[in-house]
Design a protein around this motif. Structure first.
Motif, short mmCIF file in Angstrom:
data_model
loop_
_atom_site.label_atom_id
_atom_site.label_comp_id
_atom_site.label_asym_id
_atom_site.label_seq_id
_atom_site.Cartn_x
_atom_site.Cartn_y
_atom_site.Cartn_z
N TYR A 74 0.87 -1.18 0.00
CA TYR A 74 0.00 0.00 0.00
C TYR A 74 0.90 1.22 0.00
CZ TYR A 74 -4.25 2.64 1.18
OH TYR A 74 -5.33 3.49 1.17
N LEU B 251 1.13 5.62 -0.32
CA LEU B 251 0.37 6.84 -0.10
C LEU B 251 1.26 8.04 -0.44
CD1 LEU B 251 0.13 4.81 2.66
CD2 LEU B 251 -1.86 6.27 2.99
N TYR C 15 0.68 -1.84 9.15
CA TYR C 15 0.60 -0.70 8.25
C TYR C 15 1.38 0.51 8.73
CZ TYR C 15 -2.80 -3.47 5.78
OH TYR C 15 -3.42 -4.48 5.08
N GLN C 16 2.44 0.27 9.50
CA GLN C 16 3.31 1.39 9.82
C GLN C 16 3.85 1.95 8.52
OE1 GLN C 16 7.64 0.32 10.73
NE2 GLN C 16 6.52 -1.29 11.80
N LEU C 17 3.98 3.25 8.45
CA LEU C 17 4.40 3.89 7.21
C LEU C 17 5.91 4.07 7.20
CD1 LEU C 17 1.63 6.62 6.79
CD2 LEU C 17 1.81 4.41 5.66
#
Lengths: 113, 114
Positions: A32, A34, A99-101
């Motif tokens: 994912y 962003l 889901y750590q960025l």
């Protein structure tokens, strides 16, 4: 350990033209991605995202393209407006890591009138 | 539009003192995060929190750091004994639920350790 790279520290674009910001990654487990926009002394503001099962996502003037084989994504802004001047961050995450960025270093976009 | 809020906007402290940074995530969100950005450097993940416990933490998040959700709305980051190198912008983020979705960020707290 630079898993997410934004190789252009800055980019200058004429108002009304297309801005293309690039991002490369090394971890094939990222699923994912962003893009965030950030003004000085403010928090990152979400712009657009894309899942690894897609190769394009569009939202108004913003389009993100994902090329998994090249481990590359790009953000297109068209037409560019003066208010788009900011630092743009690419970030990526993996499901198994909650889901750590993982962030790129950012690209400062300057829109010239 | 719901937003993540953080207080204070700027905290100045002496080295060795304890600080608590506060965040109010978006109300129906379940996952909470702290990140930091040292001046001129990348944004770095510190910790993620779900179901009243830490779900993931980075190497930065050592024993001097702790997080808490004391009352169902606030989400706090405590630094027990601050060091000069803790000076940074600290960002709180939250996201709604399972699966890949967007993390929304607060405006940040600028921590200055003297």
């Amino acid at each position: 350990d630079q898993q997410v790279k934004q190789n252009s520290p800055s980019l200058s674009v004429q108002e009304g033209r297309i801005s293309i910001l690039n991002c490369d990654y090394t971890n094939s487990m990222f699923d994912y991605f962003l893009w965030y926009k950030k003004y000085p002394a403010e928090g990152p503001t979400f712009l657009i995202s894309i899942s690894s099962i897609k190769d394009k996502n569009e939202d108004g003037r913003f389009t993100v393209f994902l090329n998994k084989s090249a481990k590359h994504l790009s953000l297109h802004i068209v037409p560019s407006q003066p208010g788009d001047s900011a630092v743009y961050f690419c970030a990526a995450s993996v499901m198994d890591s909650n889901y750590q960025l993982i962030w790129g270093a950012g690209t400062k976009l300057i829109i010239k009138p | 539009e719901p937003e993540v809020t953080q207080t204070p906007s700027h905290q100045v402290t002496q080295m060795g003192q304890e600080v608590i940074l506060r965040c109010v995530p978006i109300s129906n969100h379940l996952y909470f995060y702290w990140y930091r950005q040292i001046l001129g450097q990348k944004v770095e993940f510190l910790v993620s929190f779900y179901n009243n416990e830490i779900s993931e933490k980075s190497e930065i998040f050592d024993d001097q750091f702790s997080v808490e959700r004391p009352d169902g709305s606030n989400f706090t980051l405590k630094i027990r004994s601050t060091k000069l190198e803790d000076s940074a912008m600290y960002f709180c983020a939250s996201r709604r639920g399972q699966g890949p979705d967007t993390q929304y960020f607060g405006p940040g707290t600028r921590l200055t350790v003297l």
